[in-house]
Design an enzyme around this catalytic site. Structure first.
Site, PDB file in Angstrom:
ATOM      1  N   LYS A  92     112.286   2.767  73.453  1.00  0.00           N
ATOM      2  CA  LYS A  92     111.327   2.331  74.484  1.00  0.00           C
ATOM      3  C   LYS A  92     112.038   1.759  75.699  1.00  0.00           C
ATOM      4  CE  LYS A  92     107.188   1.806  71.760  1.00  0.00           C
ATOM      5  NZ  LYS A  92     106.065   1.008  71.326  1.00  0.00           N
TER       6      LYS A  92
ATOM      7  N   LYS B  91     106.515  12.421  67.257  1.00  0.00           N
ATOM      8  CA  LYS B  91     105.342  11.848  66.590  1.00  0.00           C
ATOM      9  C   LYS B  91     104.179  11.714  67.573  1.00  0.00           C
ATOM     10  CE  LYS B  91     105.411   6.929  67.249  1.00  0.00           C
ATOM     11  NZ  LYS B  91     104.708   5.761  66.839  1.00  0.00           N
TER      12      LYS B  91
ATOM     13  N   LYS C 101     100.540   7.368  71.799  1.00  0.00           N
ATOM     14  CA  LYS C 101      99.695   7.231  72.992  1.00  0.00           C
ATOM     15  C   LYS C 101     100.501   7.478  74.262  1.00  0.00           C
ATOM     16  CE  LYS C 101     100.213   2.279  73.288  1.00  0.00           C
ATOM     17  NZ  LYS C 101     101.018   2.147  72.076  1.00  0.00           N
TER      18      LYS C 101
HETATM   19  N1  AQP Z   1     102.099   9.500  64.718  1.00  0.00           N
HETATM   20  C1  AQP Z   1     101.881   8.598  63.759  1.00  0.00           C
HETATM   21  N2  AQP Z   1     101.810   8.978  62.469  1.00  0.00           N
HETATM   22  C2  AQP Z   1     101.589   8.068  61.481  1.00  0.00           C
HETATM   23  N3  AQP Z   1     101.419   6.753  61.716  1.00  0.00           N
HETATM   24  C3  AQP Z   1     101.482   6.326  62.992  1.00  0.00           C
HETATM   25  N4  AQP Z   1     101.348   5.102  63.562  1.00  0.00           N
HETATM   26  C4  AQP Z   1     101.486   5.216  64.908  1.00  0.00           C
HETATM   27  N5  AQP Z   1     101.726   6.496  65.238  1.00  0.00           N
HETATM   28  C5  AQP Z   1     101.717   7.207  64.076  1.00  0.00           C
HETATM   29  C6  AQP Z   1     101.059   3.887  62.812  1.00  0.00           C
HETATM   30  O1  AQP Z   1      99.903   3.276  63.371  1.00  0.00           O
HETATM   31  C7  AQP Z   1      99.965   1.876  63.160  1.00  0.00           C
HETATM   32  C8  AQP Z   1      99.642   1.121  64.425  1.00  0.00           C
HETATM   33  O2  AQP Z   1     100.693   1.361  65.327  1.00  0.00           O
HETATM   34  P1  AQP Z   1     100.858   0.638  66.699  1.00  0.00           P
HETATM   35  O3  AQP Z   1     100.099  -0.607  66.730  1.00  0.00           O
HETATM   36  O4  AQP Z   1     102.309   0.648  67.052  1.00  0.00           O
HETATM   37  O5  AQP Z   1     100.055   1.654  67.567  1.00  0.00           O
HETATM   38  P2  AQP Z   1     100.440   2.354  68.836  1.00  0.00           P
HETATM   39  O6  AQP Z   1     101.217   1.441  69.700  1.00  0.00           O
HETATM   40  O7  AQP Z   1      99.173   2.933  69.336  1.00  0.00           O
HETATM   41  O8  AQP Z   1     101.373   3.507  68.310  1.00  0.00           O
HETATM   42  P3  AQP Z   1     101.994   4.562  69.253  1.00  0.00           P
HETATM   43  O9  AQP Z   1     101.012   5.515  69.754  1.00  0.00           O
HETATM   44  O10 AQP Z   1     103.150   5.094  68.480  1.00  0.00           O
HETATM   45  O11 AQP Z   1     102.480   3.733  70.486  1.00  0.00           O
HETATM   46  P4  AQP Z   1     103.778   3.873  71.312  1.00  0.00           P
HETATM   47  O12 AQP Z   1     103.677   5.151  72.036  1.00  0.00           O
HETATM   48  O13 AQP Z   1     103.721   2.672  72.191  1.00  0.00           O
HETATM   49  O14 AQP Z   1     104.912   3.824  70.331  1.00  0.00           O
HETATM   50  C9  AQP Z   1     101.372   1.572  62.642  1.00  0.00           C
HETATM   51  O15 AQP Z   1     101.340   1.355  61.253  1.00  0.00           O
HETATM   52  C10 AQP Z   1     102.135   2.834  62.956  1.00  0.00           C
HETATM   53  O16 AQP Z   1     103.191   3.059  62.046  1.00  0.00           O
END
Ligand code: AQP
Length: 332
Positions: A112, A195, A198
């Protein structure tokens, strides 16, 4: 009853399918047989810039989605992280027991911060994993249901808990990750090597649960696959198809082997169409329930007030023990 704990960030107006299949679905299952604590982690969200009004609204929308997905406040403790000040308090203590090098090895931070550049990356983003350590340890959690991307943070949690227990006295339960192989990493529909996230490169690869279901169905139908035509499961050679099969399996309850047999002699289009239909059927009642909770803010507030109260009962005991163990003078 075993204790489970997990959290989700209110960083977007909608959870995505990876959040749901990787984490929230397990939360719903685990609330039945466990003493479950689930929270919307707003303190984690502010490690990147947030618009205050949007953050507040997204926190409510997140709680409503958790209820819409099937969390039951009678069966689990549902709260907002900042309503329980012990998180920030234990977070600070754990910062003081974390090596700088140790924190620097966290791959999510490296990824990040590389994207953001050092002038915009906050110290909060750097210590995010340590706040997560505090989140888990405060509740003496036995298991933490998360996606694969959180495994390293869970290892840090175990290391710090063991270090603290050894240096002082047994204080923290050593938590185990609860990661289901099949849904641990849902991939981007346009880039099956990455993966679903968002911050996806293209919105076409991201399925947001609160988006118009017709738009999501289109995204499934235009998912990137490969030039082969046979529906078979091969993560290495056919990552796009493997991802669609895993999502189908999670939503339909059929095993991947059953699905491969079912799609024998059919083309990728059949798999995509069926998946689009399955998702549409699942998401309609989810959206309806979520909107129902959003329409009753007083009830949402009551759920959260009760949740914070129950969470503090547990968190305050742990924090008091920790403060005592490390030698802080109790307030008279
Ligand atoms: N692609 C994924 N597959 C399985 N599990 C996932 N999680 C996130 N992406 C996947 C799981 O969701 C939970 C909440 O995660 P978070 O609060 O980190 O949510 P987020 O920020 O919305 O996740 P993103 O989209 O991955 O954000 P960025 O892009 O900021 O990194 C966790 O248990 C996570 O493992």
């Amino acid at each position: 009853r075993p204790r489970v704990l997990s959290g989700i960030q209110p960083t977007s107006g909608s959870f995505h399918l990876g959040n749901y299949l990787g984490a929230v679905r397990q939360w719903v299952d685990l609330q039945e047989a466990n003493d479950a604590f689930y929270m919307v982690v707003d303190l984690h969200a502010i490690t990147v810039p947030q618009d205050p009004a949007v953050l507040r609204e997204n926190t409510r929308v997140s709680v409503a989605q958790l209820l819409g997905a099937g969390l039951d406040p009678e069966r689990c403790t549902l709260f907002v992280q900042s309503h329980v000040p012990e998180h920030a308090q234990l977070g600070w203590v754990m910062n003081c027991f974390t090596g700088f090098g140790e924190a620097s090895r966290m791959t999510q931070f490296k990824d990040k911060s590389a994207k953001q550049g050092s002038d915009t990356t906050t110290v909060g983003l750097f210590t995010y994993p340590v706040l997560m350590v505090a989140d888990v340890l405060l509740y003496q959690a036995d298991a933490v249901p998360v996606g694969e991307d959180q495994r390293q943070h869970l290892e840090l949690t175990r290391d710090l808990a063991e270090r603290f227990n050894t240096r002082f006295a047994p204080t923290f339960t050593i938590p185990k990750p609860y990661i289901l192989k099949e849904t641990a990493k849902i991939m981007d529909l346009q880039d099956p090597g990455a993966k679903m996230s968002k911050s996806a490169a293209s919105p076409k690869g991201l399925i947001n649960l609160l988006d118009d279901a017709k738009a999501s169905a289109k995204k499934f139908k235009s998912a990137v696959t490969d030039t082969d035509t046979v529906v078979s499961y091969d993560e290495e050679k056919k990552p796009g198809v493997a991802n669609l099969l895993r999502i189908h399996s999670a939503l339909s309850g059929q095993s991947v082997d059953q699905l491969v047999a079912h799609f024998e002699g059919k083309m990728y289009g059949a798999l995509k169409t069926e998946l689009a239909e399955l998702f549409t059927e699942w998401v309609a009642p989810f959206q309806e329930r979520t909107q129902g909770y959003l329409a009753d803010p007083a009830e949402l507030d009551r759920v959260l007030a009760r949740g914070a109260e129950k969470a503090r009962e547990v968190a305050s005991v742990t924090l008091e023990t920790v403060y005592d163990r490390i030698g802080l003078l109790p307030a008279a």
